[in-house]
Design an enzyme around this catalytic site. Sequence first.
Site, PDB file in Angstrom:
ATOM      1  N   ASN A   1       0.798  -1.225   0.000  1.00 17.58           N
ATOM      2  CA  ASN A   1       0.000   0.000   0.000  1.00 17.58           C
ATOM      3  C   ASN A   1       0.835   1.282   0.000  1.00 17.58           C
ATOM      4  OD1 ASN A   1       0.784  -0.638   2.618  1.00 17.58           O
ATOM      5  ND2 ASN A   1      -1.090   0.121   3.562  1.00 17.58           N
TER       6      ASN A   1
ATOM      7  N   LYS B   1      12.442  -7.807   0.915  1.00 15.66           N
ATOM      8  CA  LYS B   1      11.506  -8.354  -0.061  1.00 15.66           C
ATOM      9  C   LYS B   1      10.278  -7.464  -0.117  1.00 15.66           C
ATOM     10  CE  LYS B   1       8.062 -10.923  -0.031  1.00 15.66           C
ATOM     11  NZ  LYS B   1       7.296 -10.325  -1.189  1.00 15.66           N
ATOM     12  N   PRO B   2      10.078  -6.760  -1.232  1.00 14.18           N
ATOM     13  CA  PRO B   2       8.871  -5.947  -1.362  1.00 14.18           C
ATOM     14  C   PRO B   2       7.662  -6.812  -1.676  1.00 14.18           C
ATOM     15  CG  PRO B   2      10.152  -5.837  -3.378  1.00 14.18           C
ATOM     16  CD  PRO B   2      10.945  -6.675  -2.408  1.00 14.18           C
ATOM     17  N   ALA B   3       6.482  -6.235  -1.538  1.00 10.30           N
ATOM     18  CA  ALA B   3       5.255  -6.965  -1.862  1.00 10.30           C
ATOM     19  C   ALA B   3       5.236  -7.357  -3.326  1.00 10.30           C
ATOM     20  CB  ALA B   3       4.040  -6.095  -1.537  1.00 10.30           C
TER      21      ALA B   3
ATOM     22  N   GLU C   1       4.479  -4.369  12.522  1.00  7.76           N
ATOM     23  CA  GLU C   1       3.418  -3.365  12.378  1.00  7.76           C
ATOM     24  C   GLU C   1       2.293  -4.058  11.628  1.00  7.76           C
ATOM     25  OE1 GLU C   1       0.968  -1.029  10.735  1.00  7.76           O
ATOM     26  OE2 GLU C   1       2.640  -0.201   9.568  1.00  7.76           O
ATOM     27  N   LEU C   2       1.221  -4.405  12.383  1.00  9.73           N
ATOM     28  CA  LEU C   2       0.227  -5.346  11.886  1.00  9.73           C
ATOM     29  C   LEU C   2      -1.129  -4.667  11.676  1.00  9.73           C
ATOM     30  CD1 LEU C   2       1.320  -8.295  14.210  1.00  9.73           C
ATOM     31  CD2 LEU C   2       2.171  -7.699  11.920  1.00  9.73           C
TER      32      LEU C   2
ATOM     33  N   GLU D   1     -10.759  -5.436   9.208  1.00  6.64           N
ATOM     34  CA  GLU D   1     -10.351  -4.306   8.382  1.00  6.64           C
ATOM     35  C   GLU D   1     -10.961  -4.445   6.988  1.00  6.64           C
ATOM     36  OE1 GLU D   1      -6.149  -2.194   8.762  1.00  6.64           O
ATOM     37  OE2 GLU D   1      -5.951  -4.374   8.764  1.00  6.64           O
TER      38      GLU D   1
ATOM     39  N   GLY E   1       2.330  -5.789   7.761  1.00  2.96           N
ATOM     40  CA  GLY E   1       1.341  -6.594   7.055  1.00  2.96           C
ATOM     41  C   GLY E   1       0.281  -7.114   7.998  1.00  2.96           C
TER      42      GLY E   1
ATOM     43  N   CYS F   1      -3.337   1.100   7.030  1.00  2.00           N
ATOM     44  CA  CYS F   1      -3.554   0.364   8.276  1.00  2.00           C
ATOM     45  C   CYS F   1      -4.080   1.250   9.395  1.00  2.00           C
ATOM     46  CB  CYS F   1      -2.260  -0.324   8.703  1.00  2.00           C
ATOM     47  SG  CYS F   1      -0.858   0.790   8.838  1.00  2.00           S
TER      48      CYS F   1
END
Length: 483
Positions: free
Chosen positions: A149, A172-174, A250-251, A385, A228, A284
């Site tokens: 995002n 590792k990016p998304a 960070e969830l 969410e 994530g 988030c």
Amino acid sequence: MQTQNYIGGRWCDAQAGGRLAVLNPADDSRIAEVPDSTAADARAAVDAAQAALPFWRATPAKQRATLLKRWNDLILEHQDTLGALISLEQGKPLAEGRAEVAYAASYVEWFAEEATRANGEVIPAPVASRRMLALREPVGVVAAITPWNFPAAMIARKIAPALAAGCTVVAKPAEDTPLTALALVALAEQAGLPPGTLNIVSASREHTPAVVEAWLDDARVRKISFTGSTAVGKHLARASAATLKKLSLELGGNAPFIVFDDADLDAAVEGLMVSKFRNGGQTCVCPNRVYVHSTVHDRFVEKLATRVGALKLGPASDGGSQIGPMINARAIEKIERHVNDAVAHGAKVVVGGRRVRNAVAAGPNYYAPTVLCDATPAMALSCEETFGPVVPIFRFDDEAEVLALANDTPFGLAAYFYTQHMARAWRLADALECGIVGVNEGALAAEAAPFSGVKESGYGREGSTHGLDDYMHTKYVCQGGLS
């Protein structure tokens, strides 16, 4: 545009030769292909990071800071190009893409400066013949795993403090948004970062578990930083226990937004627009549950509906777009499921409530900005969410009631409330169970502020002076025989 992995100072393809298509969410067209890496590539990245670690940790902090400042300057020089790349692969409007680049750069600049302030302590010794010191040292090799995002900001917020602290990085990016991360690494290379200091591999959703498991199993990786879902964060916590890695997680969130009867309604509407509809609600910390006092409910809904109904949907290529496409079909399906469930449980659609596909929003991934009233805790969107442009509005009548509702969630990332009552403001700021609180303010993020949550929203802090601490150990040194 870089379309290869970067390992040990060299751009390279995946060892197995796999390729991953990167799609434009505006129309699902193919932008590029990047490596579909496997565990072998992940291990190669760690090999390079471990080899570079002794040199990088011994590099004086001022030199590390100078390199990071060069990286910051290059990011800002390429702000328009990077912003356009973010919008192309992630879908957010061009103005938001450019703003994200500036936000990402702010973390690089901040931690470049923090690198030179990673001071230790001199501890008063109990006897005259000793000197006691507390020294701060880098944790070692760091694995950074980032979401789609905010493809520039999230990776900068992890890589910058790690490098500033003297750690080396594997990243590792998304799978949906690797191009922005690869471009940032290319600029870091131009800034002069030594080979092996920063390494990055891309991977598909199918191969990501193998890549991450390789890092979890490797004792040389001393820290995982992940943004994530809570489910994945819990898996990382369990799987990292065997080697006792340090974790920053960070969830997920389920942010309440509370409007009291004494609130400035225009300010509250503006704050909700800023906090909810940035990136189409795919953040988030965006409000997921909006609680409005019964005495001002109807006026607030009317004002909000007017603003939301005027938002313009469209691709980033349309300069007037305010809401872009959602990231993919799964995102649209979840939004539809939440709205349909809410309506089935008695919610009323005030604005939106449907997919949009017209001459401007021609792709399949657009959803109309939506306002629902008569929301209740029985609806799925009250506890999950939504991650989209949907505002469910709940009524409440007193402070104790709404505080209990706001805290009735396993998550604790962000919360917002609007009131003119000073005592109430401090009561709620203290009582809300979350890591971030906005009081009469909808825009919270800043590089100087600590960012993260409590409860099942994770632990560790990103940004601020605390963000550097998460990439460092404290070593106690005691020297005797001095008298």
